[in-house]
Design a protein around this motif. Structure first.
Motif, PDB file in Angstrom:
ATOM      1  N   GLU A 179      31.113  47.600  32.925  1.00 50.60           N
ATOM      2  CA  GLU A 179      30.568  47.577  34.278  1.00 50.60           C
ATOM      3  C   GLU A 179      31.614  47.534  35.388  1.00 50.60           C
ATOM      4  N   ALA A 180      32.807  47.076  35.092  1.00 50.31           N
ATOM      5  CA  ALA A 180      33.799  46.918  36.158  1.00 50.31           C
ATOM      6  C   ALA A 180      34.631  48.165  36.380  1.00 50.31           C
ATOM      7  N   SER A 181      34.541  49.111  35.496  1.00 50.34           N
ATOM      8  CA  SER A 181      35.186  50.426  35.643  1.00 50.34           C
ATOM      9  C   SER A 181      36.674  50.328  35.947  1.00 50.34           C
ATOM     10  N   LEU A 182      37.374  49.430  35.254  1.00 51.01           N
ATOM     11  CA  LEU A 182      38.808  49.297  35.477  1.00 51.01           C
ATOM     12  C   LEU A 182      39.544  50.606  35.195  1.00 51.01           C
ATOM     13  N   ALA A 183      39.177  51.271  34.105  1.00 47.51           N
ATOM     14  CA  ALA A 183      39.858  52.522  33.762  1.00 47.51           C
ATOM     15  C   ALA A 183      39.686  53.554  34.870  1.00 47.51           C
ATOM     16  N   LYS A 184      38.501  53.614  35.458  1.00 43.74           N
ATOM     17  CA  LYS A 184      38.237  54.562  36.538  1.00 43.74           C
ATOM     18  C   LYS A 184      39.071  54.224  37.776  1.00 43.74           C
ATOM     19  N   GLN A 185      39.158  52.935  38.087  1.00 45.41           N
ATOM     20  CA  GLN A 185      39.968  52.507  39.236  1.00 45.41           C
ATOM     21  C   GLN A 185      41.442  52.839  39.011  1.00 45.41           C
ATOM     22  N   TRP A 186      41.915  52.517  37.822  1.00 42.84           N
ATOM     23  CA  TRP A 186      43.323  52.742  37.478  1.00 42.84           C
ATOM     24  C   TRP A 186      43.666  54.218  37.578  1.00 42.84           C
ATOM     25  N   LYS A 187      42.816  55.072  37.008  1.00 49.09           N
ATOM     26  CA  LYS A 187      43.068  56.510  37.048  1.00 49.09           C
ATOM     27  C   LYS A 187      43.109  57.021  38.482  1.00 49.09           C
ATOM     28  N   TRP A 188      42.171  56.577  39.309  1.00 39.18           N
ATOM     29  CA  TRP A 188      42.123  57.035  40.701  1.00 39.18           C
ATOM     30  C   TRP A 188      43.359  56.590  41.468  1.00 39.18           C
ATOM     31  N   LEU A 189      43.760  55.342  41.293  1.00 40.96           N
ATOM     32  CA  LEU A 189      44.930  54.824  42.005  1.00 40.96           C
ATOM     33  C   LEU A 189      46.204  55.566  41.604  1.00 40.96           C
ATOM     34  N   GLU A 190      46.364  55.840  40.321  1.00 36.24           N
ATOM     35  CA  GLU A 190      47.579  56.515  39.867  1.00 36.24           C
ATOM     36  C   GLU A 190      47.571  57.996  40.229  1.00 36.24           C
ATOM     37  N   THR A 191      46.381  58.558  40.448  1.00 34.57           N
ATOM     38  CA  THR A 191      46.283  59.928  40.928  1.00 34.57           C
ATOM     39  C   THR A 191      46.629  60.015  42.406  1.00 34.57           C
ATOM     40  N   ASN A 192      46.273  58.988  43.149  1.00 33.76           N
ATOM     41  CA  ASN A 192      46.377  59.040  44.610  1.00 33.76           C
ATOM     42  C   ASN A 192      47.596  58.317  45.180  1.00 33.76           C
ATOM     43  N   PHE A 193      48.323  57.571  44.363  1.00 31.86           N
ATOM     44  CA  PHE A 193      49.551  56.900  44.798  1.00 31.86           C
ATOM     45  C   PHE A 193      50.706  57.300  43.885  1.00 31.86           C
ATOM     46  N   LYS A 194      51.900  57.025  44.339  1.00 26.34           N
ATOM     47  CA  LYS A 194      53.093  57.335  43.544  1.00 26.34           C
ATOM     48  C   LYS A 194      53.421  56.246  42.529  1.00 26.34           C
ATOM     49  N   THR A 195      52.978  55.044  42.772  1.00 28.08           N
ATOM     50  CA  THR A 195      53.263  53.928  41.875  1.00 28.08           C
ATOM     51  C   THR A 195      52.583  54.122  40.521  1.00 28.08           C
ATOM     52  N   LYS A 196      53.280  53.742  39.463  1.00 28.55           N
ATOM     53  CA  LYS A 196      52.733  53.813  38.119  1.00 28.55           C
ATOM     54  C   LYS A 196      52.814  52.435  37.456  1.00 28.55           C
ATOM     55  N   ILE A 197      51.701  52.012  36.870  1.00 31.63           N
ATOM     56  CA  ILE A 197      51.622  50.740  36.162  1.00 31.63           C
ATOM     57  C   ILE A 197      51.394  51.032  34.689  1.00 31.63           C
ATOM     58  N   ASN A 198      52.082  50.306  33.815  1.00 36.06           N
ATOM     59  CA  ASN A 198      51.984  50.580  32.382  1.00 36.06           C
ATOM     60  C   ASN A 198      50.768  49.941  31.726  1.00 36.06           C
ATOM     61  N   ASN A 199      50.360  48.758  32.223  1.00 39.05           N
ATOM     62  CA  ASN A 199      49.372  47.996  31.477  1.00 39.05           C
ATOM     63  C   ASN A 199      48.657  47.010  32.398  1.00 39.05           C
ATOM     64  N   TYR A 200      47.372  46.787  32.114  1.00 37.91           N
ATOM     65  CA  TYR A 200      46.603  45.776  32.835  1.00 37.91           C
ATOM     66  C   TYR A 200      46.057  44.752  31.843  1.00 37.91           C
ATOM     67  N   LEU A 201      46.127  43.486  32.242  1.00 37.31           N
ATOM     68  CA  LEU A 201      45.572  42.401  31.444  1.00 37.31           C
ATOM     69  C   LEU A 201      44.713  41.527  32.350  1.00 37.31           C
ATOM     70  N   ILE A 202      43.446  41.350  31.978  1.00 36.17           N
ATOM     71  CA  ILE A 202      42.553  40.440  32.690  1.00 36.17           C
ATOM     72  C   ILE A 202      42.301  39.238  31.799  1.00 36.17           C
ATOM     73  N   LEU A 203      42.633  38.062  32.300  1.00 34.45           N
ATOM     74  CA  LEU A 203      42.316  36.822  31.607  1.00 34.45           C
ATOM     75  C   LEU A 203      41.144  36.171  32.336  1.00 34.45           C
ATOM     76  N   CYS A 204      40.102  35.906  31.586  1.00 33.38           N
ATOM     77  CA  CYS A 204      38.851  35.428  32.161  1.00 33.38           C
ATOM     78  C   CYS A 204      38.488  34.078  31.552  1.00 33.38           C
ATOM     79  N   SER A 205      37.674  33.315  32.270  1.00 34.37           N
ATOM     80  CA  SER A 205      37.052  32.108  31.739  1.00 34.37           C
ATOM     81  C   SER A 205      35.727  31.914  32.450  1.00 34.37           C
ATOM     82  N   PRO A 206      34.676  31.509  31.730  1.00 38.97           N
ATOM     83  CA  PRO A 206      33.411  31.208  32.389  1.00 38.97           C
ATOM     84  C   PRO A 206      33.507  30.039  33.364  1.00 38.97           C
ATOM     85  N   LEU A 207      34.593  29.282  33.293  1.00 44.22           N
ATOM     86  CA  LEU A 207      34.759  28.121  34.172  1.00 44.22           C
ATOM     87  C   LEU A 207      35.500  28.454  35.464  1.00 44.22           C
ATOM     88  N   ILE A 208      36.093  29.641  35.564  1.00 48.78           N
ATOM     89  CA  ILE A 208      36.789  30.027  36.788  1.00 48.78           C
ATOM     90  C   ILE A 208      35.768  30.297  37.883  1.00 48.78           C
TER      91      ILE A 208
END
Length: 375
Positions: A179-208
């Motif tokens: 539902e969060a479409s991270l891959a879609k966001q990442w692809k769009w950002l790397e298509t539209n900007f010059k910056t390149k990021i190798n990897n994304y990590l989301i750490l989650c907790s139900p208590l946050i």
């Protein structure tokens, strides 16, 4: 407004990795993670969130801990009988001294892996959370309290609790991935900007709850973006696609700081000139606006939300886009960013004139146009 203030505090560059932060991205790690994104609810980090949640400070702070869910009630039933353990009292004293210790404790969970009730050193994340704002620590609290944390895990039967809730954790992770479409966001950002990021990590907790943050780790030419976020939000008053846009906004406006930043600093002198009259761009009386004390910080916050709207314009129909546009302008105005309509319309026009250009290359024209239209 309490939640908004904490959100601002912990997401405006206060946990940006510097040479202080220590990671080790060896060849094997890079090969396994390059081009990938993952979401995790790791046992040790969840244990630490639980331990902080049952401290007197955690029990009294519903921004630090999300107390509105059935999961939280499960945590209380299982772990509150252990609230008088010495390590819980120690953690409470650290939170009382400074809420930054919330990050120093949970943020350094990555330095160990919980195996049964033993903490084993992680070879990748050596000391990932050493500096927050102007506060730096030289000793990892997990090194200091490793034995006591392991003992608490054993005494409280944490592994049993974690196993009982594994299906729930998996559900939250799957929601992020679907539902969060991270891959879609990442692809769009790397298509539209010059910056390149190798990897994304989301750490989650139900208590946050309100204490979310993001940071960047760089080692041996490899860049990883870490985001510490709560589960996705769902609202019965919103449609499924409206939920998607809302949750995308929360994530996207964190991610795109990493893409907006480099061209901003390349145009720093012009930004300082255009945004030097602070009263033209922000309402000083707005809660939380103090977190944006410089022209650069003000511009970057406008730009991150402006770029989010460009993303929405490329992905949603005109009706949804117009609705989202008005919501963003309203939210930004309430936060003190009084010229979001002007900024947005200017960015839209500049983008329309050169849709094939990288957004980095639109900065000079955008800033010239803003300088002409500024009050």
């Amino acid at each position: 407004m309490k939640r908004l203030l904490f959100f601002l505090l912990f997401t405006t560059g206060l946990l940006r990795a510097t040479a202080q932060e220590k990671v080790s991205f060896d060849t094997a790690f890079q090969k396994a993670n390059n081009g990938k994104a993952r979401v995790e609810i790791t046992p040790l980090k969840e244990l630490l969130h639980i331990m902080l949640a049952i401290t007197p400070t955690g029990l009294a702070n519903d921004d630090m801990v999300d107390q509105s869910t059935p999961y939280y009630q499960d945590v209380l039933r299982h772990f509150k009988p252990f609230a008088n353990e010495p390590i819980i009292k120690t953690f409470d004293s650290l939170l009382t001294a400074s809420l930054y210790n919330y990050i120093f404790i949970t943020g350094n969970a990555m330095t160990y892996d919980l195996s049964g009730t033993s903490l084993k050193r992680n070879a990748v994340y050596v000391f990932p959370s050493r500096q927050v704002a102007n506060k730096t620590i030289n000793v990892n609290p997990l090194d200091t309290y490793r034995t006591q944390i392991a003992e608490f895990a054993k005494t409280s039967k944490f592994q049993k609790f974690y196993a009982q809730h594994r299906a729930y954790y998996t559900k939250l992770i799957n929601e992020y991935e679907s539902e969060a479409s991270l891959a879609k966001q990442w692809k769009w950002l790397e298509t539209n900007f010059k910056t390149k990021i190798n990897n994304y990590l989301i750490l989650c907790s139900p208590l946050i709850n309100g204490m979310n943050y993001t940071t960047v780790f760089r080692d041996k030419g490899f860049t990883q973006i870490l985001m510490v976020l709560p589960p996705l939000e769902h609202d019965a008053k919103r449609s499924k696609i409206q939920d998607e846009i809302f949750n995308t906004r929360v994530m996207f406006t964190e991610i795109d700081h990493n893409y907006v930043g480099p061209p901003s600093y390349a145009n720093e002198k012009v930004i300082d000139s255009v945004f030097k009259k602070r009263a033209d761009w922000v309402n000083e009386k707005a809660d939380g606006i103090y977190a944006y004390p410089t022209p650069m910080k003000v511009f970057n916050e406008y730009m991150t939300f402006g770029v989010f709207l460009l993303y929405c314009r490329d992905h949603y129909d005109r009706s949804l886009y117009d609705q989202t546009r008005q919501e963003v302008i309203s939210v930004m105005g309430a936060r003190g960013f009084t010229r979001m309509e002007l900024f947005t319309s200017t960015l839209e026009k500049v983008r329309a004139y050169a849709p094939a250009k990288k957004i980095d290359d639109l900065y000079p024209e955008l800033l010239r146009s803003l300088a002409q239209k500024a009050p």
